[in-house]
Design an enzyme around this catalytic site. Structure first.
Site, PDB file in Angstrom:
ATOM      1  N   HIS A  22      56.440  50.548  16.104  1.00 10.10           N
ATOM      2  CA  HIS A  22      55.130  49.893  16.127  1.00 10.10           C
ATOM      3  C   HIS A  22      54.680  49.655  14.689  1.00 10.10           C
ATOM      4  O   HIS A  22      55.012  50.431  13.793  1.00 10.10           O
ATOM      5  CB  HIS A  22      54.129  50.800  16.859  1.00 10.10           C
ATOM      6  CG  HIS A  22      52.778  50.204  17.000  1.00 10.10           C
ATOM      7  ND1 HIS A  22      51.831  50.280  15.988  1.00 10.10           N
ATOM      8  CD2 HIS A  22      52.217  49.495  18.001  1.00 10.10           C
ATOM      9  CE1 HIS A  22      50.744  49.637  16.398  1.00 10.10           C
ATOM     10  NE2 HIS A  22      50.945  49.144  17.613  1.00 10.10           N
TER      11      HIS A  22
ATOM     12  N   ASP B 220      47.999  45.170  23.884  1.00  9.69           N
ATOM     13  CA  ASP B 220      47.534  45.816  22.647  1.00  9.69           C
ATOM     14  C   ASP B 220      46.091  46.295  22.781  1.00  9.69           C
ATOM     15  O   ASP B 220      45.280  46.160  21.871  1.00  9.69           O
ATOM     16  CB  ASP B 220      47.701  44.911  21.420  1.00  9.69           C
ATOM     17  CG  ASP B 220      47.841  45.728  20.120  1.00  9.69           C
ATOM     18  OD1 ASP B 220      47.984  46.964  20.205  1.00  9.69           O
ATOM     19  OD2 ASP B 220      47.790  45.134  19.036  1.00  9.69           O
TER      20      ASP B 220
HETATM   21 MN    MN Z   1      49.555  47.843  18.790  1.00 11.56          MN
END
Ligand code: MN
Length: 347
Positions: A184, A310
């Site tokens: 990430h 997200d």
């Molecule tokens: Mn993210």
């Protein structure tokens, strides 16, 4: 806005952020005492300093809520399941013993949350690359005892990248367990962040992709996938720009190998793009946009691209509708929203 139209697939969102109150308190303490030397960390979390700002306060509350509010947000946007990742930079900003202990307690709390809502949540383990062998053991514990589905590592760890062989116990464990590691984003490492800062380009607008794409390429060129051929890496944001570069990366890499320019670049068993096609999976986190989604599907295969929202950073219900309307066959749409995630993360 509630999306209630019947549909032939579950929506599984695969890069959804969360944090523990314990970790957030530790972040506040670091920020107040300025006890770490990473301008990216201050840039990413310095909004605590102005936490009266509505967006900062909203994120601060949403990211820690693992119950009613999060579930209501998921229902409102039509998200059936979230795959939870400890938010960037996770435990990676702390010293090794602190980070190792915090990864364990965080993973325990994540497993407890999932046990309360097993149809709504799944999760990836936090690990502390600062102590690679302990990180490998924690990944094993998290997968085998807690039922977590892999690990999340938020790109560089205090300026260090996972292509350094001292970290490779983590990859050995992931390969042996047959679970993916989600690389990430983090802000650019302290060595590279300076020119990003004055134009506020260091975070999700661009710096995340520059940092994380670089990290993925460093991994490939290190030969880690020749050593661990079954290692699975997940990238968000449709591959952090890399899919656009495959042709030029392959062409130039071959020339660098032929020229013997550096001990850091050796011949690989395959082309760099082969690893991006066969060891990597992609999510569309933050990129609810048809052209690059269909491009990456065409290039990497429909079986390698997964949906992600997200949350809570990009909690935009309208984007879900836009993704429902992607010009995909029913089969490919179900793969994108549901079955790829089920296969890759063994949900
Ligand atoms: Mn993210």
């Amino acid at each position: 806005m509630t999306i209630t139209a019947p549909r032939a697939y579950k929506r599984i969102a695969t890069e959804e952020g969360w944090a523990t109150p314990e970790m957030m308190k530790m972040y506040v303490k670091i920020l107040e005492t300025k006890s770490i030397n990473d301008p990216g960390f201050y840039s990413l979390w310095g909004f605590f300093g102005q936490s009266q700002a509505p967006r900062a306060l909203d994120l601060f509350n949403r990211i820690q809520d693992m119950g009613e509010r999060r579930l209501a947000d998921m229902d409102a946007a039509g998200i059936d399941m979230q795959l939870l990742l400890l938010t960037s930079p996770g435990v990676q900003v702390f010293d090794a013993p602190t980070a190792t202990a915090l990864a364990i307690s965080t993973n325990d709390q994540l497993a407890a949350t999932i046990a309360k809502h097993p149809t709504r949540f799944a999760g990836l383990a936090a690990v502390a690359p600062q102590a690679p062998q302990a990180a490998a053991r924690e990944l094993e514990r998290a997968v085998q005892q807690l039922g977590l589905k892999g690990a999340v590592i938020n790109s560089h760890t205090q300026g260090e990248y996972l292509d350094d062989e001292k970290f490779w116990d983590i990859f050995a464990a992931a390969e042996a367990l047959d679970v993916p590691i989600y690389i990430h984003p983090n802000t650019p490492s302290p060595q590279m962040i300076e020119p990003f800062l004055s134009r506020c380009l260091d975070a999700a607008i661009y710096g995340f992709a520059a940092e994380t794409g670089l990290h993925a390429l460093r991994l490939i060129l290190s030969g880690v996938f020749d050593r661990f051929p079954k290692l699975k890496i997940v990238l968000g944001h449709l591959g952090e720009g890399l899919p656009y570069w495959l042709y030029r990366i392959d062409f130039m890499h071959a020339g660098i190998v032929r020229s013997n320019r550096s001990d850091g670049v050796k011949a690989l068993k395959r082309k760099p793009s082969d690893y991006l096609r066969e060891n990597f999976y992609y999510t569309n986190s933050g990129m609810a946009w048809e052209p690059p989604i269909t491009y990456v599907q065409k290039l990497m295969g429909h079986d390698r691209v997964m949906y992600a929202m997200d949350y809570p950073y990009q909690y935009v219900a309208e984007e879900v509708t836009a993704m429902d309307n992607l010009p995909l066959s029913d089969e490919h749409k179900k793969m994108f929203f549901q079955t790829n995630a089920e296969m890759i993360f063994k949900l």
